[in-house]
Write an enzyme that holds these catalytic residues in place. Structure first.
Site, PDB file in Angstrom:
ATOM      1  N   HIS A 113      53.863  52.638  34.062  1.00 55.72           N
ATOM      2  CA  HIS A 113      53.634  51.221  34.348  1.00 55.72           C
ATOM      3  C   HIS A 113      52.312  50.810  33.713  1.00 55.72           C
ATOM      4  O   HIS A 113      51.431  51.646  33.472  1.00 55.72           O
ATOM      5  CB  HIS A 113      53.564  50.975  35.851  1.00 55.72           C
ATOM      6  CG  HIS A 113      54.874  51.117  36.552  1.00 55.72           C
ATOM      7  ND1 HIS A 113      55.067  50.645  37.827  1.00 55.72           N
ATOM      8  CD2 HIS A 113      56.057  51.678  36.175  1.00 55.72           C
ATOM      9  CE1 HIS A 113      56.308  50.890  38.209  1.00 55.72           C
ATOM     10  NE2 HIS A 113      56.933  51.531  37.215  1.00 55.72           N
ATOM     11  N   GLU A 128      49.625  49.420  34.806  1.00 59.06           N
ATOM     12  CA  GLU A 128      48.416  49.820  35.527  1.00 59.06           C
ATOM     13  C   GLU A 128      48.096  51.294  35.303  1.00 59.06           C
ATOM     14  O   GLU A 128      46.934  51.662  35.084  1.00 59.06           O
ATOM     15  CB  GLU A 128      48.579  49.589  37.043  1.00 59.06           C
ATOM     16  CG  GLU A 128      48.861  48.165  37.421  1.00 59.06           C
ATOM     17  CD  GLU A 128      50.345  47.842  37.570  1.00 59.06           C
ATOM     18  OE1 GLU A 128      50.687  47.075  38.484  1.00 59.06           O
ATOM     19  OE2 GLU A 128      51.163  48.347  36.765  1.00 59.06           O
ATOM     20  N   CYS A 179      53.056  47.715  42.291  1.00 58.38           N
ATOM     21  CA  CYS A 179      54.063  48.361  43.128  1.00 58.38           C
ATOM     22  C   CYS A 179      53.364  49.433  43.984  1.00 58.38           C
ATOM     23  O   CYS A 179      52.169  49.700  43.807  1.00 58.38           O
ATOM     24  CB  CYS A 179      55.138  48.997  42.236  1.00 58.38           C
ATOM     25  SG  CYS A 179      54.565  50.463  41.337  1.00 58.38           S
ATOM     26  N   CYS A 212      51.583  52.162  41.816  1.00 61.86           N
ATOM     27  CA  CYS A 212      50.387  51.672  41.128  1.00 61.86           C
ATOM     28  C   CYS A 212      49.274  51.323  42.112  1.00 61.86           C
ATOM     29  O   CYS A 212      48.101  51.585  41.846  1.00 61.86           O
ATOM     30  CB  CYS A 212      50.738  50.485  40.241  1.00 61.86           C
ATOM     31  SG  CYS A 212      51.813  50.952  38.868  1.00 61.86           S
TER      32      CYS A 212
END
Length: 150
Positions: free
Chosen positions: A52, A54, A82, A85
């Protein structure tokens, strides 16, 4: 650079992710006005569900600094993180989290589990939401609409 400038860099990362066929989410890690990590989603490109935006940005910052702790660093991301993260942000000891759109289905900061409000959370960053919210919503909605249309 000011905060909106850093969010603009996160949006540039999101658009680059979109150009690669990824969900358009971007992130940058900043310390004392300098970007030390940046990235957009790369889950499909790398066949890695943890890639992801991040995580990509945090990994780059940690590698740049030679430390897994990013104390005194700020993270700018186009969408509410999420659970995975949000936990990585906590473990990295990010000082401040700035994000664009909330994610009512998958978010874990102001939506969902609200990780930083849990008693088991060891570190909670200061959170600032809604920065570039409309732009983030439009970017994501347009991306998914294009995927659905023939």
């Amino acid at each position: 650079m000011t905060r909106p400038d850093f969010m603009a860099l996160a949006f540039a990362e999101a658009r680059a992710a979109q150009a690669r066929g990824e969900v358009p989410i971007g992130a940058v890690v900043v310390r004392d006005g300098t970007v030390v990590g940046a990235g957009g989603n790369r889950t499909r490109e790398l066949s890695d569900p943890t890639a992801h935006a991040e995580i990509v940005a945090i990994r780059q910052a940690a590698e740049t600094l030679g430390s897994e702790r990013l104390v005194g660093h700020d993270l700018y991301v186009t969408l509410e993180p999420c659970p995975m993260c949000a936990a990585a942000i906590s473990f990295a000891r990010i000082r401040r989290l700035y994000f664009g759109a909330t994610d009512e289905k998958g978010g874990a900061v102001t939506s969902g589990v609200r990780l930083y409000a849990q008693p088991t959370c060891h570190h909670a960053p200061d959170v600032y939401s809604g920065i570039g919210e409309i732009e983030a919503q439009v970017l994501l909605k347009d991306f998914f609409r294009e995927r659905r249309e023939p």
